[in-house]
Design a protein around this motif. Structure first.
Motif, PDB file in Angstrom:
ATOM      1  N   GLU A 152       2.018  -1.580  -5.303  1.00 16.32           N
ATOM      2  CA  GLU A 152       1.154  -0.846  -4.623  1.00 16.32           C
ATOM      3  C   GLU A 152       1.373  -0.924  -3.131  1.00 16.32           C
ATOM      4  N   PRO A 153       2.410  -0.499  -2.746  1.00 17.50           N
ATOM      5  CA  PRO A 153       2.822  -0.519  -1.286  1.00 17.50           C
ATOM      6  C   PRO A 153       1.869   0.377  -0.305  1.00 17.50           C
ATOM      7  N   THR A 154       1.471   1.284  -1.011  1.00 18.00           N
ATOM      8  CA  THR A 154       0.715   2.311   0.101  1.00 18.00           C
ATOM      9  C   THR A 154      -0.981   2.078  -0.251  1.00 18.00           C
ATOM     10  N   THR A 155      -1.174   1.353  -1.163  1.00 24.24           N
ATOM     11  CA  THR A 155      -2.721   1.221  -1.210  1.00 24.24           C
ATOM     12  C   THR A 155      -3.526   0.969  -0.015  1.00 24.24           C
ATOM     13  N   ALA A 156      -3.009  -0.016   0.835  1.00 23.36           N
ATOM     14  CA  ALA A 156      -3.739  -0.469   1.858  1.00 23.36           C
ATOM     15  C   ALA A 156      -3.622   0.492   3.047  1.00 23.36           C
ATOM     16  N   LEU A 157      -3.063   1.542   2.871  1.00 23.08           N
ATOM     17  CA  LEU A 157      -2.651   2.321   3.912  1.00 23.08           C
ATOM     18  C   LEU A 157      -3.551   3.693   4.131  1.00 23.08           C
ATOM     19  N   ASP A 158      -3.726   4.408   5.181  1.00 27.89           N
ATOM     20  CA  ASP A 158      -4.373   5.681   5.023  1.00 27.89           C
ATOM     21  C   ASP A 158      -3.400   6.877   4.664  1.00 27.89           C
ATOM     22  N   VAL A 159      -3.937   7.991   4.229  1.00 23.02           N
ATOM     23  CA  VAL A 159      -3.372   9.032   3.506  1.00 23.02           C
ATOM     24  C   VAL A 159      -1.946   9.231   4.343  1.00 23.02           C
ATOM     25  N   THR A 160      -2.089   9.659   5.483  1.00 24.52           N
ATOM     26  CA  THR A 160      -0.987  10.275   6.344  1.00 24.52           C
ATOM     27  C   THR A 160       0.046   9.283   6.319  1.00 24.52           C
ATOM     28  N   VAL A 161      -0.213   7.964   6.609  1.00 26.79           N
ATOM     29  CA  VAL A 161       0.771   6.937   6.492  1.00 26.79           C
ATOM     30  C   VAL A 161       1.282   6.646   4.971  1.00 26.79           C
ATOM     31  N   GLN A 162       0.407   6.737   4.153  1.00 32.83           N
ATOM     32  CA  GLN A 162       1.095   6.866   2.733  1.00 32.83           C
ATOM     33  C   GLN A 162       2.193   7.680   2.514  1.00 32.83           C
ATOM     34  N   ALA A 163       1.933   8.835   3.080  1.00 36.79           N
ATOM     35  CA  ALA A 163       2.953   9.825   2.929  1.00 36.79           C
ATOM     36  C   ALA A 163       4.261   9.480   3.678  1.00 36.79           C
ATOM     37  N   GLN A 164       4.170   8.944   4.823  1.00 36.64           N
ATOM     38  CA  GLN A 164       5.284   8.649   5.678  1.00 36.64           C
ATOM     39  C   GLN A 164       6.090   7.423   4.807  1.00 36.64           C
ATOM     40  N   ILE A 165       5.327   6.708   4.273  1.00 35.10           N
ATOM     41  CA  ILE A 165       6.116   5.496   3.715  1.00 35.10           C
ATOM     42  C   ILE A 165       6.591   5.787   2.322  1.00 35.10           C
ATOM     43  N   LEU A 166       6.138   6.830   1.727  1.00 36.11           N
ATOM     44  CA  LEU A 166       6.672   7.410   0.748  1.00 36.11           C
ATOM     45  C   LEU A 166       8.161   7.886   0.929  1.00 36.11           C
ATOM     46  N   THR A 167       7.950   8.642   2.088  1.00 36.42           N
ATOM     47  CA  THR A 167       9.059   9.649   2.389  1.00 36.42           C
ATOM     48  C   THR A 167      10.209   8.456   2.934  1.00 36.42           C
ATOM     49  N   LEU A 168       9.667   7.453   3.438  1.00 38.53           N
ATOM     50  CA  LEU A 168      10.694   6.531   3.901  1.00 38.53           C
ATOM     51  C   LEU A 168      11.258   5.880   2.754  1.00 38.53           C
ATOM     52  N   LEU A 169      10.538   5.297   1.867  1.00 38.42           N
ATOM     53  CA  LEU A 169      11.184   4.509   0.699  1.00 38.42           C
ATOM     54  C   LEU A 169      11.938   5.627  -0.207  1.00 38.42           C
ATOM     55  N   HIS A 177      -2.040   2.255  -9.056  1.00 34.33           N
ATOM     56  CA  HIS A 177      -2.898   2.868  -9.786  1.00 34.33           C
ATOM     57  C   HIS A 177      -3.160   4.292  -9.360  1.00 34.33           C
ATOM     58  N   ASP A 178      -2.382   4.737  -8.425  1.00 39.41           N
ATOM     59  CA  ASP A 178      -2.665   6.162  -7.930  1.00 39.41           C
ATOM     60  C   ASP A 178      -1.759   7.197  -8.382  1.00 39.41           C
ATOM     61  N   LEU A 179      -2.278   7.879  -9.327  1.00 39.12           N
ATOM     62  CA  LEU A 179      -1.321   8.862 -10.253  1.00 39.12           C
ATOM     63  C   LEU A 179      -0.647   9.882  -8.992  1.00 39.12           C
ATOM     64  N   GLY A 180      -1.410  10.163  -8.050  1.00 38.95           N
ATOM     65  CA  GLY A 180      -1.063  11.110  -7.122  1.00 38.95           C
ATOM     66  C   GLY A 180       0.240  10.732  -6.667  1.00 38.95           C
ATOM     67  N   VAL A 181       0.197   9.432  -6.214  1.00 36.04           N
ATOM     68  CA  VAL A 181       1.522   8.667  -5.546  1.00 36.04           C
ATOM     69  C   VAL A 181       2.865   8.331  -6.501  1.00 36.04           C
ATOM     70  N   VAL A 182       2.341   8.279  -7.668  1.00 37.18           N
ATOM     71  CA  VAL A 182       3.531   7.953  -8.718  1.00 37.18           C
ATOM     72  C   VAL A 182       4.058   9.379  -8.967  1.00 37.18           C
ATOM     73  N   ALA A 183       3.484  10.322  -9.033  1.00 35.65           N
ATOM     74  CA  ALA A 183       3.680  11.800  -9.284  1.00 35.65           C
ATOM     75  C   ALA A 183       4.830  12.135  -8.129  1.00 35.65           C
ATOM     76  N   ASP A 184       4.522  11.503  -6.994  1.00 35.26           N
ATOM     77  CA  ASP A 184       5.209  12.030  -5.825  1.00 35.26           C
ATOM     78  C   ASP A 184       6.611  11.168  -5.768  1.00 35.26           C
ATOM     79  N   ILE A 185       6.705  10.119  -6.320  1.00 33.72           N
ATOM     80  CA  ILE A 185       7.975   9.160  -5.953  1.00 33.72           C
ATOM     81  C   ILE A 185       8.540   8.702  -7.433  1.00 33.72           C
ATOM     82  N   CYS A 186       7.904   8.786  -8.419  1.00 32.54           N
ATOM     83  CA  CYS A 186       8.621   8.084  -9.535  1.00 32.54           C
ATOM     84  C   CYS A 186       9.506   9.221 -10.548  1.00 32.54           C
TER      85      CYS A 186
END
Lengths: 292, 343
Positions: free
Chosen positions: B196-213, B229-238
């Motif tokens: 859950e690397p982005t769970t503790a971050l706010d949404v804009t930072v989440q997007a940045q971290i996902l892009t970075l990863l 547990h965030d399906l949106g994030v999963v759809a984005d990266i997995c």
């Protein structure tokens, strides 16, 4: 800290300098530290600066009031009290530092292992600490000193044993809290050896409360040493020690009442200084937490 | 969705030889009344360069699974009750602690949910990066320091060399997570476990971290096990996803298939409970009830108590994971049910 960054943008402040910055703002802490530094200098410079030999008796001038020749007067066998106080400070400081140091030397590895590894070893160590703690501190110190025989070294050992459970408990408790932190898990997850984690990653995080406790305990050690010497179990005559001086001047409390105040005030001031220092350290050492 | 298609091709090339393969894996924890199985019969694999998602509610066993791969679950109270974890063909469960230590951080690295607590407050960022590097590479402090600056620069922290001397409290949440990622990359691991690397971050930072990863993953051809547990994030990266429920995998499929047409009612429930962009919704549909204790539903479908399609056959016996080509589901009614996905 935020102000510091604002003044020098882009420049990173080391943790150490933040500590000094905060400590230097704590006026009573600085005064206490200065007093202790001065006391240490006087104690160890005593052979150079003491006006008289602390053992030299002048039976023609006993129980003299403070004067230009004897700034703090003379004792019951005509020894210069100021000189004896200077030499006595050495005993007090050595007793304080050595007993706390010795205690920490034993408690640190035991407490770290006890808290980090847990299991049967932890149980054994902590039950030992419990056993020691059931006995009143001073009674235990008295008993150990009595068994080992009087003298500064044995008094120091006795005090070290007395302090052991407190340090053990403190260290173990802190380690128990720190070992569950995610950053320890993170350290494990990158393959850092357990020994390095304990010695490095855990120890640094428990250092602050330990330093504070050490300073407070030194104050107590000083008092306890004085008490042991007062009761004849610490430093042996004719060597000067504050506790010893307290007990000999006690006899003349009606005829030369000022004498008892000199070691008394010195002990009180030094203990106070150590406690104030401990407070100041606690306030300045606090683990860095982000303030939003 | 173009990236998905590209990744599919990559997957085909390496399909034969998974980097990590978890087989019939089970973990138990000691409770007041015996052993409680918190992870049961979990099998999945991650191939080199792909991102596998592990999705589920709190307590579904996804973090325990991840920690078990690193062999970081405390034993006792935990124990690994069954299964194998093959990493490059080597069973990690058979390794002793010193061997395992060589794997951690070196071949498999991990990033955590709360970056602030995952970094030691008593040490500088640089010191912690150096720790990560020197745990596995015989280099001098100076060399490790240079490498640490490189890493910090790589994860997009400006003025990397100066920031090495900073303590974690001087970093923002997003920067801390970047620093954590830098530490995880220190020894160029083949697999990154992201809990859950982005769970503790706010949404804009989440997007940045996902892009970075995503960028780093492509750069290093690193596999990723992404827990969320965030399906949106999963759809984005997995690339592929396994859905976990009450300690079991209930469905696994490629992201596209899973979202398009879920085969398990639980997955459908998760999708319905997720707000969707561009789709006016007054109210999200929650899944009623809570995750049951595994022991209480051991003799039947574990989701039966909360499933709106539950029938008698669901209560008859425990449901095995059934494969349908590249997909798998743990639902006896998967053939007759037509479940709704996202469009």
């Amino acid at each position: 800290m935020t102000t510091a960054t604002a003044i020098v943008p882009g420049l990173t402040m080391e943790r150490r300098s933040t500590f000094w910055l905060r400590f230097s703002r704590n006026r009573s802490g600085v005064i206490a530290a200065a007093y202790l530094v001065l006391l240490t200098a006087v104690a160890f410079g005593a052979p150079l600066i003491a006006p008289y030999d602390p053992l030299e008796q002048t039976l023609a001038a006993i129980n003299q009031q403070p004067s230009a020749a004897h700034w703090l007067g003379t004792d019951d066998i005509g020894r210069d009290i100021l000189s004896r106080m200077m030499y006595g400070a050495r005993v007090s400081l050595i007793a304080g530092v050595a007993s706390v140091g010795l205690s920490l030397l034993i408690a640190l590895p035991l407490g770290l292992v006890s808290g980090y590894v847990k299991g049967p070893l932890d149980t054994v160590i902590m039950r030992f600490a419990d056993a020691v703690q059931t006995l009143p501190a001073l009674v235990l110190a008295l008993t150990i000193s009595a068994v080992l025989g009087p003298g500064l070294r044995n008094a120091t050992i006795a005090l070290a044993v007395v302090f052991l459970p407190t340090f053990l408990r403190l260290i173990r408790g802190q380690v128990l809290a720190v070992r569950e932190e995610t950053y320890i898990e993170a350290s494990r997850s990158i393959g850092t050896p357990t020994f390095d984690i304990i010695r490095h990653r855990v120890l640094h995080n428990i250092a602050s409360p330990l330093i504070v406790q050490a300073a407070v305990t030194m104050g107590f050690a000083l008092l306890a040493e004085a008490a042991l010497s007062f009761l004849g179990l610490g430093v042996q005559p004719p060597s000067p020690s504050w506790g010893r001086m307290l007990s000999s001047s006690y006899t003349y409390v009606y005829t030369a009442g000022w004498q008892i105040f000199i070691p008394g005030v010195a002990i009180a001031l030094t203990v106070l200084a150590l406690n104030v220092l401990a407070d100041a350290l606690r306030d300045s050492l606090g683990r860095e937490i982000r303030t939003s | 969705m173009t990236t998905l298609i590209v990744n599919e091709e990559v997957m085909d090339e390496v399909r034969a030889d998974p980097l990590l393969s978890v087989e019939n894996f089970a973990v138990e924890f000691a409770t007041g009344h015996g052993w409680s199985r918190v992870v049961d019969d979990v099998s999945f694999s991650v191939r080199a360069g792909e991102t596998m998602g592990l999705v589920g509610e709190s307590g579904s066993g996804k973090s325990v699974t991840a920690m078990s791969i690193m062999r970081l679950i405390p034993t006792p109270p935990g124990r690994i009750a069954a299964g194998r974890i093959l990493f490059e063909g080597q069973d990690l469960l058979a390794l002793d602690e010193p061997q395992m230590r060589k794997v951690r951080g070196n071949h498999i690295a991990m990033i955590f949910q709360e970056p602030l607590t995952a970094l030691n407050p008593a040490f500088t960022i640089g010191d912690q990066l150096v720790e990560a590097i020197r745990a596995h590479r015989k280099v001098t402090r100076k060399q490790a320091g240079d490498r640490a600056a490189e890493l910090l620069d790589l994860v997009g922290i400006p003025g990397a060399r100066q920031r090495l001397r900073d303590y974690p409290h001087r970093f923002s949440g997003g920067m801390l997570q970047r620093a954590m990622i830098a530490g995880a990359l220190a020894c160029s691991p083949k697999l990154l476990i992201a809990d859950e690397p982005t769970t503790a971050l706010d949404v804009t930072v989440q997007a940045q971290i996902l892009t970075l990863l995503r960028g780093l993953q492509q750069e290093f051809n690193m596999a990723m096990l992404f827990i969320s547990h965030d399906l949106g994030v999963v759809a984005d990266i997995c690339d592929r996803v396994a859905v976990m429920y009450a300690g079991q995998i209930v469905e696994s499929a490629t992201v596209y298939e899973l979202f398009e047409r879920p085969l398990h009612p639980y997955t459908e429930g998760l999708l319905l409970a997720m707000p969707q962009h561009g789709k006016p919704t007054d109210r999200l549909v929650p899944i009623p009830g809570v995750v049951p204790e595994a022991a209480s539903v051991a003799d039947r479908c574990r989701f039966e108590t909360r499933c709106r399609y539950a029938a008698d056959e669901c209560r008859a016996a425990p449901v095995p994971l059934t494969s349908y080509g590249p997909r798998a589901t743990r639902c006896v009614r998967s053939k007759d049910l037509v479940l709704g996905g996202t469009s």
